[in-house]
Motif scaffolding. Structure first.
Motif, PDB file in Angstrom:
ATOM      1  N   CYS A 160     -48.291 138.942 -31.063  1.00  0.00           N
ATOM      2  CA  CYS A 160     -49.443 138.053 -30.931  1.00  0.00           C
ATOM      3  C   CYS A 160     -49.549 137.547 -29.494  1.00  0.00           C
ATOM      4  N   PRO A 161     -50.748 137.591 -28.913  1.00  0.00           N
ATOM      5  CA  PRO A 161     -50.910 137.071 -27.551  1.00  0.00           C
ATOM      6  C   PRO A 161     -50.534 135.597 -27.411  1.00  0.00           C
ATOM      7  N   LEU A 162     -50.657 134.817 -28.476  1.00  0.00           N
ATOM      8  CA  LEU A 162     -50.273 133.410 -28.397  1.00  0.00           C
ATOM      9  C   LEU A 162     -48.764 133.217 -28.483  1.00  0.00           C
ATOM     10  N   ALA A 163     -48.023 134.252 -28.866  1.00  0.00           N
ATOM     11  CA  ALA A 163     -46.567 134.176 -28.929  1.00  0.00           C
ATOM     12  C   ALA A 163     -45.927 134.657 -27.627  1.00  0.00           C
ATOM     13  N   LYS A 164     -46.757 135.060 -26.680  1.00  0.00           N
ATOM     14  CA  LYS A 164     -46.257 135.544 -25.386  1.00  0.00           C
ATOM     15  C   LYS A 164     -46.349 134.436 -24.347  1.00  0.00           C
ATOM     16  N   ASN A 165     -45.866 134.711 -23.159  1.00  0.00           N
ATOM     17  CA  ASN A 165     -45.992 133.812 -22.010  1.00  0.00           C
ATOM     18  C   ASN A 165     -45.438 132.406 -22.264  1.00  0.00           C
ATOM     19  N   ASN A 166     -44.287 132.336 -22.887  1.00  0.00           N
ATOM     20  CA  ASN A 166     -43.613 131.068 -23.176  1.00  0.00           C
ATOM     21  C   ASN A 166     -44.346 130.192 -24.181  1.00  0.00           C
ATOM     22  N   PHE A 167     -45.377 130.718 -24.814  1.00  0.00           N
ATOM     23  CA  PHE A 167     -46.060 129.947 -25.853  1.00  0.00           C
ATOM     24  C   PHE A 167     -45.146 129.790 -27.065  1.00  0.00           C
ATOM     25  N   ILE A 168     -44.180 130.698 -27.221  1.00  0.00           N
ATOM     26  CA  ILE A 168     -43.330 130.731 -28.409  1.00  0.00           C
ATOM     27  C   ILE A 168     -42.465 129.478 -28.538  1.00  0.00           C
ATOM     28  N   GLN A 169     -42.321 128.720 -27.448  1.00  0.00           N
ATOM     29  CA  GLN A 169     -41.505 127.509 -27.506  1.00  0.00           C
ATOM     30  C   GLN A 169     -42.102 126.460 -28.437  1.00  0.00           C
ATOM     31  N   TYR A 170     -43.366 126.620 -28.791  1.00  0.00           N
ATOM     32  CA  TYR A 170     -44.010 125.662 -29.689  1.00  0.00           C
ATOM     33  C   TYR A 170     -43.824 126.107 -31.124  1.00  0.00           C
ATOM     34  N   GLU A 171     -43.872 125.145 -32.015  1.00  0.00           N
ATOM     35  CA  GLU A 171     -43.597 125.420 -33.426  1.00  0.00           C
ATOM     36  C   GLU A 171     -44.585 126.408 -34.036  1.00  0.00           C
ATOM     37  N   ASN A 172     -45.832 126.325 -33.641  1.00  0.00           N
ATOM     38  CA  ASN A 172     -46.836 127.259 -34.150  1.00  0.00           C
ATOM     39  C   ASN A 172     -47.937 127.430 -33.108  1.00  0.00           C
ATOM     40  N   CYS A 173     -48.832 128.353 -33.382  1.00  0.00           N
ATOM     41  CA  CYS A 173     -49.848 128.655 -32.374  1.00  0.00           C
ATOM     42  C   CYS A 173     -50.870 127.524 -32.221  1.00  0.00           C
TER      43      CYS A 173
END
Length: 119
Positions: A27-40
């Motif tokens: 998922c593009p929202l799971a890339k670029n350090n976005f994954i540090q958040y609990e959900n998108c």
């Protein structure tokens, strides 16, 4: 830039595409350090411009499959209306009683033909 309802509709479609109840791999929202958040949605709250851009790009590369797009893939030379819809009633074709001819329904042909096919 897409409007808010379209953003959430396309984000949900993108989520179903990648997640299917399991994980968000790819998922593009799971890339670029976005994954540090609990959900998108948390990611969207912290990086709204980047999230909108990611969803817009994904939606452009993955257009929704509609009854019209699928039908025209199978029958590209079918006669169409000036709006680009096949020149007969989808509602009747799918089982409503009546003749299979040009639509005379109370709704527009776009309401039927442009519905997204859930996959």
């Amino acid at each position: 830039m897409m409007d808010v309802p379209t953003f959430f509709k396309e984000r949900e479609r993108m989520c179903r595409y990648y997640k299917n109840g399991i994980d968000c791999c790819g998922c593009p929202l799971a890339k670029n350090n976005f994954i540090q958040y609990e959900n998108c949605l948390d990611c969207c709250a912290h990086f709204p411009e980047e999230a909108v851009a990611a969803v817009e790009n994904w939606a452009k590369d993955h257009p929704a499959r509609t009854y019209k797009s699928v039908f025209l893939e199978m029958f590209p030379n079918v006669k169409t209306t000036k709006e680009g819809h096949p020149d007969f009633c989808l509602k009747r074709l799918l089982g409503a009683k009546g003749e299979y001819d040009i639509c005379s329904c109370d709704i527009t042909c776009g309401d039927c033909w442009d519905r997204e096919i859930e996959e």
